[in-house]
Design a protein around this motif. Structure first.
Motif, PDB file in Angstrom:
ATOM      1  N   ALA A   1      60.931   4.467  -8.173  1.00 39.45           N
ATOM      2  CA  ALA A   1      61.870   3.372  -8.431  1.00 39.45           C
ATOM      3  C   ALA A   1      61.160   2.043  -8.274  1.00 39.45           C
TER       4      ALA A   1
ATOM      5  N   ALA B   1      59.323  -0.006 -13.823  1.00 36.57           N
ATOM      6  CA  ALA B   1      59.102   0.949 -14.897  1.00 36.57           C
ATOM      7  C   ALA B   1      57.781   0.596 -15.577  1.00 36.57           C
TER       8      ALA B   1
ATOM      9  N   VAL C   1      63.469  -1.919 -12.304  1.00 32.46           N
ATOM     10  CA  VAL C   1      64.399  -0.795 -12.333  1.00 32.46           C
ATOM     11  C   VAL C   1      65.345  -0.899 -11.143  1.00 32.46           C
TER      12      VAL C   1
ATOM     13  N   PRO D   1      67.888   1.149  -9.080  1.00 31.54           N
ATOM     14  CA  PRO D   1      68.255   2.560  -8.935  1.00 31.54           C
ATOM     15  C   PRO D   1      69.742   2.824  -9.102  1.00 31.54           C
TER      16      PRO D   1
ATOM     17  N   ALA E   1      71.744   1.560 -11.127  1.00 33.36           N
ATOM     18  CA  ALA E   1      72.162   1.493 -12.527  1.00 33.36           C
ATOM     19  C   ALA E   1      71.721   2.713 -13.323  1.00 33.36           C
ATOM     20  N   GLN E   2      70.965   3.617 -12.677  1.00 29.76           N
ATOM     21  CA  GLN E   2      70.476   4.793 -13.380  1.00 29.76           C
ATOM     22  C   GLN E   2      71.583   5.845 -13.486  1.00 29.76           C
ATOM     23  N   THR E   3      71.529   6.639 -14.547  1.00 27.33           N
ATOM     24  CA  THR E   3      72.596   7.616 -14.787  1.00 27.33           C
ATOM     25  C   THR E   3      72.648   8.704 -13.732  1.00 27.33           C
ATOM     26  N   ASP E   4      71.529   8.924 -13.021  1.00 27.81           N
ATOM     27  CA  ASP E   4      71.528   9.969 -12.000  1.00 27.81           C
ATOM     28  C   ASP E   4      71.834   9.429 -10.606  1.00 27.81           C
ATOM     29  N   SER E   5      72.218   8.170 -10.510  1.00 27.65           N
ATOM     30  CA  SER E   5      72.532   7.595  -9.203  1.00 27.65           C
ATOM     31  C   SER E   5      73.793   8.238  -8.635  1.00 27.65           C
TER      32      SER E   5
ATOM     33  N   SER F   1      78.777   4.557 -19.204  1.00 30.37           N
ATOM     34  CA  SER F   1      77.991   3.420 -19.647  1.00 30.37           C
ATOM     35  C   SER F   1      78.876   2.476 -20.455  1.00 30.37           C
TER      36      SER F   1
END
Length: 385
Positions: A110, A113, A119, A121, A123-127, A380
């Motif tokens: 993290a 990028a 980046v 963390p 905001a990531q889809t896997d958070s 999203s």
């Protein structure tokens, strides 16, 4: 050197093994990073001489303010190992290369990028972290005291919680949670401070408390970005963001960085506060965030001598606001002078008196948040300006 209680005369004393010692050290977390010191390669060496154990521990930064805590917890962990009769903890400091390895391990990729892009963390889809922006239309409605008490209530229920004090001009979270000092930073990574089981970051940790913060849009955006991307929050269940009143630069920037965040709107029952809070809630229609609920603060006051209930600031504002925002009124918090006293002393009411009516309302909201916490995957919702 610490010497545990002696074994009765004539008893056979087993000699501890390196494996036992390392297993015990694996139960000791770095108090700032929150990971085992063995996992962070902070254990530089172990020497066993009969029942005497010497451990070399490398601090991530020279003069680490938590060095006494590390020494105490390492000693406590080793004295519980059968056969250990004495413990000697020797502290050293990591090299730049060693710190870089720790930072890479902690970040887990993290922060930056490829190409240097920041980046965030959360905001990531896997958070797995539920981000809650706590907003109000105007100041003076108790938004920050709601944030602190709700954060501590969540922590009391076993949730991992962080609070981002995004009110750059009127920061008050450090005082309300009783947090002092400066966060430790190494290799472009900042460790949040902690109080009442809650991790905290605020501009108040980095500026002179007696001087105003006179920043405009770009600086505010960058500060918020650093709080989200450069602070090592760890694995949080909830991140509560205490926004400044209104719909200015900070609220817009947060929505850009975390469009999947939810918003709790705080108001008082009076119509003036409710109408202004409505504008703060309506901004979510343009940002992709959604209002998850309304909290009505200062709803009623019960006279301690007569038990008579008074609605000093009127009534119905919270319910009307919830209806206009197409959401629900999650709680009506009664007036309790100890809420203000706790904010001044650094001990939130939910910590000092969890059985108080106001504390119970915060506990109910915390339970509701915990039950509603779901994955953010697939939500999203881009900005629409």
């Amino acid at each position: 050197m610490t010497t545990p209680p002696t074994t009765p005369l004539g008893a056979c004393i087993p000699v501890p093994t390196t494996e036992q010692v390392m297993a015990a050290l694996g139960t000791v977390d770095d108090p700032e990073i929150g990971r085992p010191i063995t996992e962070l390669d902070m254990v530089d060496g172990v020497a066993i001489d009969g029942g005497a154990v010497t451990v070399d521990v490398l601090l991530t930064v020279p003069g680490c303010p938590m060095k006494d805590t590390i020494t105490r917890e390492v000693t406590a962990a080793l004295t519980r190992v059968e056969g250990v009769t004495a413990v000697d903890v020797r502290l050293g400091s990591m090299t730049e290369q060693q710190r870089a390895k720790v930072a890479e391990k902690v970040r887990g990729g993290a922060g930056k990028a490829p190409g240097g892009q920041v980046v965030i963390p959360f905001a990531q889809t896997d958070s797995r972290t539920k981000v809650i922006a706590i907003a109000s239309g105007k100041g003076g409605v108790g938004k920050s005291s709601v944030t602190t008490n709700l954060a501590v209530a969540l922590a009391q229920q076993g949730q991992s919680v962080g609070v981002l004090d995004a009110d750059v001009w009127g920061y008050s979270i450090p005082r309300m949670l009783g947090v002092e000092g400066r966060p430790v930073a190494f290799n472009n990574m900042v460790m949040p401070l902690q109080a009442h089981g809650v991790k905290v970051i605020s501009i108040g940790f980095f500026v002179d408390a007696e001087k105003p913060v006179i920043w405009r849009g770009p600086m505010l955006h960058r500060a918020l970005q650093q709080f989200l991307a450069d602070v090592h929050w760890g694995d949080l269940d909830f991140l509560l963001c205490d926004l400044p009143p209104g719909t200015g630069d900070i609220a817009i920037s947060l929505a850009q960085m975390l469009p999947n965040a939810d918003m709790l709107v705080v108001t008082t029952p009076q119509q003036a506060a409710q109408r202004v809070a409505l504008r703060a809630g309506q901004m979510t229609a343009q940002t992709g965030m959604r209002v998850t609920g309304v909290i009505e603060n200062m709803a009623t006051f019960v006279a301690p001598d007569t038990g008579t209930e008074y609605r000093i600031f009127g009534e119905g504002g919270g319910q009307l606001l919830a209806a206009e925002l197409d959401t629900e009124l999650w709680a009506s918090i009664p007036i309790d002078p100890r809420l203000r006293e706790g904010s001044d002393s650094g001990t939130p009411l939910v910590a000092s008196d969890p059985d108080a009516p106001a504390s119970q309302r915060f506990a109910e909201v915390a339970q509701r948040l915990a039950k509603s916490r779901t994955s953010l995957v697939g939500r999203s919702l881009p900005l629409k300006f």
